[in-house]
Design an enzyme around this catalytic site. Sequence first.
Site, PDB file in Angstrom:
ATOM      1  N   CYS A   1      40.478  37.073  29.406  1.00  0.00           N
ATOM      2  CA  CYS A   1      40.786  36.582  28.192  1.00  0.00           C
ATOM      3  C   CYS A   1      39.388  36.739  27.713  1.00  0.00           C
ATOM      4  O   CYS A   1      37.996  36.705  28.363  1.00  0.00           O
ATOM      5  CB  CYS A   1      40.722  34.808  28.262  1.00  0.00           C
ATOM      6  SG  CYS A   1      42.559  34.615  28.749  1.00  0.00           S
TER       7      CYS A   1
ATOM      8  N   ARG B   1      39.377  42.547  27.875  1.00  0.00           N
ATOM      9  CA  ARG B   1      39.774  41.216  28.730  1.00  0.00           C
ATOM     10  C   ARG B   1      41.064  40.601  28.716  1.00  0.00           C
ATOM     11  O   ARG B   1      41.365  39.551  29.597  1.00  0.00           O
ATOM     12  CB  ARG B   1      38.500  40.182  28.297  1.00  0.00           C
ATOM     13  CG  ARG B   1      37.019  40.628  28.519  1.00  0.00           C
ATOM     14  CD  ARG B   1      35.886  39.865  28.235  1.00  0.00           C
ATOM     15  NE  ARG B   1      35.869  38.701  29.247  1.00  0.00           N
ATOM     16  CZ  ARG B   1      35.166  38.461  30.243  1.00  0.00           C
ATOM     17  NH1 ARG B   1      34.399  39.410  30.580  1.00  0.00           N
ATOM     18  NH2 ARG B   1      35.148  37.357  31.289  1.00  0.00           N
TER      19      ARG B   1
ATOM     20  N   TRP C   1      45.056  36.841  28.200  1.00  0.00           N
ATOM     21  CA  TRP C   1      45.719  37.410  29.217  1.00  0.00           C
ATOM     22  C   TRP C   1      46.525  36.463  29.575  1.00  0.00           C
ATOM     23  O   TRP C   1      46.035  35.346  30.245  1.00  0.00           O
ATOM     24  CB  TRP C   1      44.777  38.048  30.203  1.00  0.00           C
ATOM     25  CG  TRP C   1      45.323  38.663  31.370  1.00  0.00           C
ATOM     26  CD1 TRP C   1      45.695  40.016  31.320  1.00  0.00           C
ATOM     27  CD2 TRP C   1      45.759  38.212  32.619  1.00  0.00           C
ATOM     28  NE1 TRP C   1      46.484  40.497  32.419  1.00  0.00           N
ATOM     29  CE2 TRP C   1      46.316  39.259  33.437  1.00  0.00           C
ATOM     30  CE3 TRP C   1      45.493  36.728  33.178  1.00  0.00           C
ATOM     31  CZ2 TRP C   1      46.632  39.031  34.577  1.00  0.00           C
ATOM     32  CZ3 TRP C   1      45.861  36.883  34.535  1.00  0.00           C
ATOM     33  CH2 TRP C   1      46.404  37.921  35.282  1.00  0.00           C
TER      34      TRP C   1
ATOM     35  N   ASN D   1      39.179  29.980  28.748  1.00  0.00           N
ATOM     36  CA  ASN D   1      39.261  31.042  29.748  1.00  0.00           C
ATOM     37  C   ASN D   1      39.482  30.423  30.879  1.00  0.00           C
ATOM     38  O   ASN D   1      38.399  29.657  31.323  1.00  0.00           O
ATOM     39  CB  ASN D   1      38.098  32.205  29.623  1.00  0.00           C
ATOM     40  CG  ASN D   1      38.142  33.169  30.684  1.00  0.00           C
ATOM     41  OD1 ASN D   1      39.384  33.303  31.308  1.00  0.00           O
ATOM     42  ND2 ASN D   1      37.201  34.026  30.829  1.00  0.00           N
ATOM     43  N   GLY D   2      40.280  30.595  31.805  1.00  0.00           N
ATOM     44  CA  GLY D   2      40.258  29.934  33.238  1.00  0.00           C
ATOM     45  C   GLY D   2      41.743  29.275  33.414  1.00  0.00           C
ATOM     46  O   GLY D   2      42.693  29.526  32.772  1.00  0.00           O
TER      47      GLY D   2
ATOM     48  N   GLU E   1      41.467  54.286  46.618  1.00  0.00           N
ATOM     49  CA  GLU E   1      41.106  54.016  45.257  1.00  0.00           C
ATOM     50  C   GLU E   1      41.846  54.873  44.391  1.00  0.00           C
ATOM     51  O   GLU E   1      42.163  54.633  43.132  1.00  0.00           O
ATOM     52  CB  GLU E   1      39.457  54.456  45.206  1.00  0.00           C
ATOM     53  CG  GLU E   1      38.792  54.271  43.522  1.00  0.00           C
ATOM     54  CD  GLU E   1      38.988  53.053  42.924  1.00  0.00           C
ATOM     55  OE1 GLU E   1      38.683  52.892  41.730  1.00  0.00           O
ATOM     56  OE2 GLU E   1      39.244  51.638  43.916  1.00  0.00           O
TER      57      GLU E   1
ATOM     58  N   LYS F   1      44.103  53.908  41.102  1.00  0.00           N
ATOM     59  CA  LYS F   1      43.841  54.307  39.644  1.00  0.00           C
ATOM     60  C   LYS F   1      44.879  55.092  39.006  1.00  0.00           C
ATOM     61  O   LYS F   1      45.429  54.770  37.882  1.00  0.00           O
ATOM     62  CB  LYS F   1      42.730  55.465  39.671  1.00  0.00           C
ATOM     63  CG  LYS F   1      41.279  55.108  40.098  1.00  0.00           C
ATOM     64  CD  LYS F   1      41.025  54.607  38.635  1.00  0.00           C
ATOM     65  CE  LYS F   1      39.603  53.569  39.021  1.00  0.00           C
ATOM     66  NZ  LYS F   1      40.084  52.271  39.848  1.00  0.00           N
TER      67      LYS F   1
ATOM     68  N   GLU G   1      47.504  51.983  38.202  1.00  0.00           N
ATOM     69  CA  GLU G   1      46.912  51.257  37.039  1.00  0.00           C
ATOM     70  C   GLU G   1      47.374  51.695  35.919  1.00  0.00           C
ATOM     71  O   GLU G   1      47.493  50.875  34.994  1.00  0.00           O
ATOM     72  CB  GLU G   1      45.301  51.037  37.454  1.00  0.00           C
ATOM     73  CG  GLU G   1      45.052  50.014  38.515  1.00  0.00           C
ATOM     74  CD  GLU G   1      43.563  49.953  38.417  1.00  0.00           C
ATOM     75  OE1 GLU G   1      42.847  48.690  38.563  1.00  0.00           O
ATOM     76  OE2 GLU G   1      42.892  50.978  38.418  1.00  0.00           O
TER      77      GLU G   1
ATOM     78  N   HIS H   1      53.360  56.986  61.979  1.00  0.00           N
ATOM     79  CA  HIS H   1      54.144  55.669  62.475  1.00  0.00           C
ATOM     80  C   HIS H   1      54.794  55.076  61.480  1.00  0.00           C
ATOM     81  O   HIS H   1      54.781  53.863  61.271  1.00  0.00           O
ATOM     82  CB  HIS H   1      52.884  54.890  62.579  1.00  0.00           C
ATOM     83  CG  HIS H   1      51.824  55.518  63.941  1.00  0.00           C
ATOM     84  ND1 HIS H   1      52.499  55.309  65.132  1.00  0.00           N
ATOM     85  CD2 HIS H   1      50.757  55.943  64.019  1.00  0.00           C
ATOM     86  CE1 HIS H   1      51.604  56.002  65.874  1.00  0.00           C
ATOM     87  NE2 HIS H   1      50.313  56.378  65.336  1.00  0.00           N
TER      88      HIS H   1
ATOM     89  N   LYS I   1      40.259  43.490  32.331  1.00  0.00           N
ATOM     90  CA  LYS I   1      38.891  43.605  32.863  1.00  0.00           C
ATOM     91  C   LYS I   1      38.276  42.173  33.255  1.00  0.00           C
ATOM     92  O   LYS I   1      38.802  41.080  32.630  1.00  0.00           O
ATOM     93  CB  LYS I   1      37.943  43.985  31.872  1.00  0.00           C
ATOM     94  CG  LYS I   1      36.676  44.640  32.600  1.00  0.00           C
ATOM     95  CD  LYS I   1      36.928  46.075  33.269  1.00  0.00           C
ATOM     96  CE  LYS I   1      35.641  46.631  33.558  1.00  0.00           C
ATOM     97  NZ  LYS I   1      35.864  48.037  34.126  1.00  0.00           N
TER      98      LYS I   1
END
Length: 605
Positions: free
Chosen positions: A2, A27, A75, A101-102, A482, A486, A489, A505, A600
Amino acid sequence: MCGIVGYIGKRDVAPLLLEGLQRLEYRGYDSAGLAIQPRSGNGLRVVKAKGRVRDLQERVPKRFAGTTGIAHTRWATHGAPGDDNAHPHQDAEGRVALVHNGIIDNADELRAKLLADGVEFTSETDTEVLAHLIGRAQAETLEERVREALRLIEGTYGIAVLHADFPDRIVVARNGSPVVLGIGEREMFVASDVAALVSHTRQVVTLDDGEMATLKADDYRTYTTEGSRTTASPTTVEWEAESYDMGGHDTYMHKEMHEQADAVDRVLRGRIDDRFSTVRLDGLNLDAREARGFRRVKILGCGSAYHTGLIGAQLIEQLARVPADAEPASEFRYRNPVVDPDTLYVAVSQSGETYDTLAAVQELKRKGARVLGVVNVVGSAIARETDGGVYVHAGPEVCVVSTKCFTNTAVAFALLALHLGRIRDLSVADGRRIIEGLRKLPEQIAEVLRGEDRIRELAAAYAESRSMMFVGRVRGYPIALEASLKLKEISYIHAEAYPASELKHGPLALIEPATPTVAIVPDDDLLEKNRATLEEIKARSGRILAVAHQEQDRADHTVVVPRNEVELDPILMGIPLQLLAYHVATLLGRDIDKPRNLAKSVTVE
C-alpha cells in the site's frame, strides 16, 4: 504494501496527491483514492476508484480544490478490490478520513462491538473499524482522538488522518508500517516511501514504531502514542527525483537490470583495502575480536532476500570457514528458535521494512542476539533496529521484482564474507584473488547485458511453456531458486527449482518435452556432475537451456557468461536469467512492473 501520501500547505493538493500515488503505485495497485479538505471548510471530499491511479484520476472532478489532503493506493488484504474497499475510509458522519497500511489483527472483534452499537459499515476492510473509532472518540484534540482509538488496536499500521473539525492538520502514526515526513518550505508532506517526496523535498523524518506526528503547513511535531514529545531531526535523502524515472526504458525492470554494472561499482566504491587484501565495513560496528568470537552465522530474509542469503551463507562458509545457513524470516520467527549467543544473525531486506524480517530482528534483539542488517534503504526500520550492517547502495528499485538489489546484495555478502575471512584464516593471496574478482564484476555484468538480443530470441522458444524446471548444484542452486521466482513473478508461468542432485529423487517424473529445464552449469569442481544431470534430462526427451561458461553439447541452447572466481560466478550467472524472465513476460504481454497479486515492500504478515 500500500502507498500513502499526504500534503498540507498552500498548493492545490489533488495534483500533488495523484503524482505521489503514481510514484507509489508499485506498493499496491488494485484501487486508489484521495480525500481533501476543501477551501470552503465544509466537510471532506473523497473520491475512490477500483483499478490503477489513472482510473482514479479520471474520476477526480475538475473542481476539486483544496490545500490539505491524503491519498492511498491499495494492495488488498481485507476485502476484494473495489470502490467500497478502497481507501480513504470514513466514519459514519463523514467527518474523518483515514488511509492505512498494515493489518488490524482484532478488527473482527472491534467490528462486532461497533455493529452492536448500531454503527453501519460500508466496506469489508479492517481499516474502516479504525475510522469509526476515531470518529466516535470524544477527546478535545484530534491527536488525542487518534491516540484513544489506537489504544484499542492490535496489529500493524501506518496511518494518516484528516478531520473536518481540525482543518489545519494531518495526524499520522506508525507501528510496523513505514511513515516518512517530508519537510518543505511552509508545506509538509507525508508518505509511506520517499519516492513520493523527492520531487518536492529531500529533507525527511522517518517515524519509529510507536511514534505519531502532527503536520501543519509551517510546522511539525513528533511524539509517542502515549503523548510524550520526541525529537526527530530531518535527514537528507541520498537520491534525486530522476532516480525514480524510467530513463528512456520501456519498464522500470529493464532500466534496473541495465543499471546493475553501475550499482555494483557503487557497492564496492571506497570499501576495498588493497594493503591488507580485505574490505572496510565500518558500519558493522563489530571489531575483529568480536567477529572471531562467533561460531555460526544465520541469515534471515524473505523472497529474493532469502535467496541472496543462501548465496551469502555459502560465501561465508567458503571464505571465512564459519558454519552459515539461511532461513526464511517468515518461518524463523514462528518456530520458537534457539537463539545462540555465539551466533551472528544477519537480516536482509531491500526496503529495510519487510515486516516478517523486522519482526524476526525484534525477537532476536529481545533475546539478546547480535544482529546485523543488509539493506538498501538508509534509515529504514531494519537499519535502525540492528546493531550495525552493510548498505548495498543499489539505488531506488521501483519494479516489484528485484534485480539490481538482488545482485548488489549478493556482492555485499561477498564483501562481508571476505571481511570475516581475512579476520580469520583466509590468506592474503586468496583475499587478493577475491578482490580482483570483485573489481571485474561491473564490466562482466555489462558484457552479459550486451548479450540481451540473443536472450530475447531464446525467450521465444520458451514463452509458450506451461511449466519450467530450474536446477543447480551448490553455488548454482540459489540462482536456480531466484531465476524460478523471477519467471513465475512476471510471466505467471509455473516454475520449480531443485538442487540438480535431487532430480532423481522425484522431480525427474515431471521431465518431458513440454517442460523445459534451465540448468546452471559453472566450470567448477562439479562440472561433470552437472553434465550428468543434463544427460539424465535428455534421456527423458527434456529440453534444456544451460547457463554456463562454455557451450554445453547436451543442451538445446547455451547462454555463455564470463568466468570470474568460482565463489563469485553465481552473481554473473543470475543476470541472463533476469533477462530471460523479462523477455518471456514481454512476449506474453504481462504488466512487468506491476505483476498481478504482488506489491513491493511487504510490510504486512
